[in-house]
Design a protein around this motif. Structure first.
Motif: not given
Lengths: 131, 470, 117
Positions: B4, B7, B10-11, B14-15, B18
């Protein structure tokens, strides 16, 4: 570019595009999948950008759009991975040969991955042409 | 459980690309650090099977105490650097932070994974983001350093892939625990292992392969220099250790001792001749890596614990030096030459002094305990090596004295630094406090190091735990 | 057949390393890196190959005999991963070379200051 290149690449780019989509869609049945398909789609755009100029290529998909789509798709991929492997804890299914709609999980993963790869490569192409 | 962490990171990466909020990657790195501290307080080996596949077939993450120590080091230093960089990096900050958190993902994955190909993949993630970070400022030095580092680094990783391919061809498996139970002590296995050690050695910058490091560090932003000297070398040393001990190739120890002594001496001599403060620190960190390699090569219990303790202290002190020198360079307008860099600020002077003394190994500070252990261990094996390492410590004292007096004590052309933002000072002060606390109470550090040494020497326990399933 | 492949792989590795180390043009260095990486990929594929093997696609017809007939699918998966990594390294290297050209007006390492490694 001269007339012959322009006329032929108008057709060839479309063919390359559809071939890329075909590769992505059949990733669970035959060799191929998201990465090769995404690269092929991006190469169609690279051909357009080289032959008709970068302005024409940006009419199809702009740099800003590619940025946003890539980020969103990457997030979607993360969420799908969490859902598949951490919550449902299931193994990916086996596809049936010659049947396109046989393994939904792999098909969706392939499509999402293909869009992500092609967007990333399109961004790289734009950056390199602009320098 | 440990899956986790990656994870979350990584999230967040990428967030942050943006929505362009710096707090996301910083928060993710800090959360992963706290999570790892929480996990490391438990006992035994933490296993995580991806997709529910069992050990020799699927990808397994196995974190024993050694991996936990390295992972805590990575995320701890990375979170301090991330907080510090908020004021250091002025433009394109969202890119910087997403690259930084990608680099953390790579280093974390390398330290936690139990599968050798997965190790290669995470090593590449870490390398690629670090090439991009070296080139971040896009000036002459940055581009030159980045290209040199890129060529050397990708040569190293291709070597790794070659070694892994040969290992797979001869053993037919990629899981490290399974590999170590399948392995036969034949000369055939030495070829892939030599390739693997060459690859990792290029990343660690031991001496025949050290040419890229000063150039790369000269071009990077200083906080990334802290990560390079403190953490990424630890990752390389961790990989060498893992490979050596998982294949129980203790005979290669002599090689490590030779490399360690040469690295130590050459690093110190080259550091003495530098005019640029960042290059001096880079060569100094190369010289310190020599100490770690020497101590680990000695192979005795005292030597290994001294080496791992030195790894910890070296990481803290090097990060401290780079972060404080980063403030100096930032406020004196990007000057890096020792001849015209001169500032006046008492806090920075104190913190830089603490870091330098700790690296040299002066008694009330952290570096003393580990260096003393290394000297003792070397004395037991062969007294001349101990003598060489003490002489190199004297050299270290000499060049740090030169750097310190040039930067902080030179009265000519002095710029006074005032009003350093608190967000930059806090990481520096935390690191300096760690140096002092670990120096006064060395058993606190040994409390972390001892389980790691036990995990390292008990490789059959690791194999049994991974293959037995968790 | 397999012996020739191994000879080719060794030749490619030597060529790649030669190109990487002794050529002084940045783009040639990148090409050398690519050749080296491709040779290693070829090695991985060859390790998994078995003479007369079938492609590693599982169908209901060959489910029983699959393991004894097919070539090893794992190296192919490894090579796919490695190709993606190689692509990103090449893209990064080329963009750094573009930047270097713009800064130094040359691609020759001998003319770029201190860049001789």
């Amino acid at each position: 570019m001269d007339l012959i290149t322009r006329t032929s690449s108008r057709i060839v780019a479309l063919v390359i595009l559809f071939f890329g989509i075909y590769i992505i869609l059949h990733g669970h049945l035959s060799p191929g999948g998201s990465f090769p398909g995404g690269v092929i789609i991006a190469s169609a755009l690279a051909l357009t950008a080289v032959v008709f100029g970068i302005k024409k290529a940006e009419m199809f998909i702009g740099e800003r759009t590619a940025h946003i789509v890539e980020g969103l798709v990457a997030l979607a991929l993360c969420i799908m991975v969490i859902f598949e492997f951490f919550i449902r804890k299931m193994l990916l299914p086996l596809g049936t040969q010659f049947q396109l709609f046989s393994a939904w999980e792999i098909l969706t993963l392939n499509i999402v991955g293909g869009v992500m790869v092609s967007m990333a490569l399109i961004l790289i192409i734009y950056l390199m042409i602009r320098g | 459980m440990i899956g986790y962490i990656i994870l979350i990171l990584i999230v967040a990466t990428f967030l942050s690309l943006i929505v362009r909020r710096d707090i996301l990657p910083i928060g993710a790195i800090i959360i992963s650090f706290l999570f790892l501290v929480f996990l490391a307080a438990g006992s035994g080996i933490v296993l995580f099977e991806f997709g529910g596949w069992e050990a020799p077939f699927g990808i397994v993450w196995a974190a024993d105490k050694l991996s936990m120590m390295i992972a805590m080091l990575v995320t701890g230093i990375a979170s301090l650097v991330a907080v510090y960089s908020l004021r250091y990096i002025k433009e394109r900050r969202h890119r910087y932070y997403s690259l930084l958190s990608l680099m953390t993902i790579g280093m974390l994955g390398v330290s936690l994974t139990g599968d050798i190909f997965n190790l290669y993949v995470f090593f590449e993630i870490f390398s690629i983001s670090s090439y991009a970070l070296v080139a971040f400022f896009l000036d002459d030095y940055a581009i030159e350093g980045a290209f040199k580092y890129l060529v050397a680094g990708s040569f190293a990783t291709t070597m790794l892939l070659l070694g892994i391919a040969l290992l797979y061809g001869s053993a037919g498996t990629l899981n490290m625990a399974d590999l170590s139970s399948q392995i036969l002590q034949t000369p055939m296995f030495l070829v892939p292992l030599a390739l693997l050690i060459t690859g990792f050695g290029l990343k660690v910058a031991m001496v025949p392969f050290h040419f890229w490091k000063p150039d790369a560090i000269e071009g990077t932003p200083s906080p990334i220099g802290a990560i390079f000297t403190a953490v990424s070398t630890s990752i390389g040393i961790y990989c060498i250790l893992r490979v050596l001990f998982i294949f129980s190739l203790i005979e290669l120890n002599t090689l490590l001792i030779v490399f360690g002594v040469v690295t130590m001496v050459v690093g110190a001599v080259m550091a003495f001749m530098q005019d640029n403060i960042k290059r001096l620190l880079a060569y100094s960190s190369i010289s310190q890596i020599g100490y770690i390699l020497l101590a680990l090569g000695l192979g005795t219990y005292l030597g290994i614990s001294g080496g791992l303790y030195q790894l910890l202290n070296n990481a803290i002190a090097n990060a401290l030096l780079f972060l404080s020198i980063g403030v100096v360079i930032l406020y004196s307008g990007g000057r890096e030459r020792l001849s015209n860099l001169s500032v006046k600020n008492n806090i920075l002077m104190f913190c830089f002094g603490i870091g330098a003394l700790s690296i040299i190994g002066i008694p009330p500070l952290a570096g003393f305990a580990s260096k003393y252990m290394i000297y003792l261990a070397a004395w037991e094996v062969s007294p001349p090596i101990a003598a060489i390492s003490i002489i190199v410590a004297a050299f270290t004292l000499a060049y740090y004295l030169k750097a310190f007096s040039c930067v902080f004590l030179n009265p000519r052309g002095r710029t006074e630094i005032k009003g350093i933002p608190l967000i930059m000072l806090i990481p520096i002060i935390i690191l300096a406090a760690l140096c002092i606390i670990l120096g006064i109470l060395p058993h606190l550090g040994l409390y972390v190091v001892e389980p790691a040494v036990q995990a390292l020497t008990n490789s059959s326990g690791y194999v049994a735990a991974v293959l037995g399933g968790g | 057949m397999i012996a020739e492949t191994y000879i080719t792989i060794v030749a490619l590795i030597v060529l790649g390393i030669y190109c990487l180390v002794w050529k002084s043009n940045l783009v040639k260095k990148i090409i050398g890196l690519g050749i080296f990486a491709k040779a290693v990929h070829l090695l991985l594929i060859t390790i998994g190959f078995r003479p007369g093997g079938i492609p590693p696609i599982v169908t209901p017809q060959n489910l029983q005999t699959f393991a004894s007939l097919s070539v090893d699918p794992l190296p192919q998966a490894l090579v796919l991963t490695s190709i993606v990594i190689d692509l990103s390294i090449t893209a990064l290297a080329l963009s750094i070379a573009i930047l270097a050209y713009r800064h130094f007006r040359t691609l020759n390492t001998k003319n770029i200051r201190r860049m001789r490694g």
